[in-house]
Design an enzyme around this catalytic site. Sequence first.
Site, PDB file in Angstrom:
ATOM      1  N   CYS A 119      13.103   2.670  34.219  1.00 15.76           N
ATOM      2  CA  CYS A 119      12.607   3.504  33.110  1.00 15.76           C
ATOM      3  C   CYS A 119      12.258   4.916  33.566  1.00 15.76           C
ATOM      4  O   CYS A 119      12.449   5.881  32.820  1.00 15.76           O
ATOM      5  CB  CYS A 119      11.405   2.846  32.442  1.00 15.76           C
ATOM      6  SG  CYS A 119      10.050   2.437  33.566  1.00 15.76           S
ATOM      7  N   HIS A 152       7.007   8.394  29.835  1.00 14.70           N
ATOM      8  CA  HIS A 152       7.035   8.846  31.229  1.00 14.70           C
ATOM      9  C   HIS A 152       7.416  10.322  31.259  1.00 14.70           C
ATOM     10  O   HIS A 152       8.437  10.721  30.686  1.00 14.70           O
ATOM     11  CB  HIS A 152       8.060   8.051  32.038  1.00 14.70           C
ATOM     12  CG  HIS A 152       7.657   6.638  32.327  1.00 14.70           C
ATOM     13  ND1 HIS A 152       6.416   6.131  32.022  1.00 14.70           N
ATOM     14  CD2 HIS A 152       8.353   5.617  32.928  1.00 14.70           C
ATOM     15  CE1 HIS A 152       6.357   4.857  32.414  1.00 14.70           C
ATOM     16  NE2 HIS A 152       7.517   4.530  32.947  1.00 14.70           N
TER      17      HIS A 152
END
Length: 358
Positions: free
Chosen positions: A157, A250
């Site tokens: 990710c 993120h």
Amino acid sequence: MKKLKVAILGATGTVGQRFLTLLENHPLFSVTCLAASASSAGKRYRDAVKKWNFSTPIPKQFADMPVLDAVADMQNIARSVDFCFCAVNMKKDEIKALEEAYAKCECPVVSNNSAHRTTDDVPMIIPEINPEHLCVIDAQRKRLGTKRGFIAVKSNCSIQSYVPLLHPLRKFGIKSVAVTTYQAISGAGKTFETMPEIIDNIIPFINGEEEKSELEPLKVWGAVENGKIVNAESPQITAQCLRVPVSDGHTAACFVSFENKPTERQIKDAWENFCGEPQKLNLPSAPKQFIRYFEENDRPQPKLDRDLENGMTVSVGRLREDSVFDYKFIGLSHNTLRGAAGGAVLLAELLTAKGYFE
């Protein structure tokens, strides 16, 4: 069009739950089987889930479905579906064995796990970037001795907050990259209730994350040779990964140097004009605009921008020249959508469009 039947392995975990929210009304896929660990087997899904991690309730169509044992019921699961999503929480060697076992049962596996990301005949796909790597599935099937079964995985990710932004710039010859990722707690399967130590805090270590962040882009940018994916030799990438008190999203602070230094306008044009295979195929989960640039100095922000186009757009901002590298910028991606379940669903849509589930 008849929908493909899908199983979710690891359905009770955070990523498994996210799969259900994405597949509730999917135009191509119908979830017909939920599987988890032996401790959840035999229970209704609503009873097997220890904590539902989303603000919306468990979709009604799944709440009373029985949960099967992903290991003990493998043969029955494999025979009943067209393919499966895998998001199990097991040891790495156990995951590798489980996914190969499903593939050998002629059940294709689209995996959210890291176990097979370094297997050289398993494609690790960011659909807009390296769809051509799907051709290695033919060689993988020969190794496994299967006709339909195979394994395809999505990348880590964290790299999806900067690799999609670097990819359109490779034509300028990327020499070196330094990146620091500021990673949300949902990446660890946590909430603020289950991870109180993150409140008013930053944890400057995520086990194994920096190695993945430095090596996985080289596989994504690699080439298929003799039935194997050979990693790219460049660019050099150095990474630091921090866990920060953010629920989802993120963020990456990225620094990059080039063989042929482009102008800021050339970089922005490369981002704005980039269009991948999912956009050309108009896949259901594909964002219309894969990369979105923000001119504001204080963007992108996780709270404001992580949900762009259902969390599948990668955001970027603060492009400027650097005193050590050529340029620096800030990237952002939704880690449980673009970076996890959403990316896996998009990969499955790509595999469907390319005929790999036939």
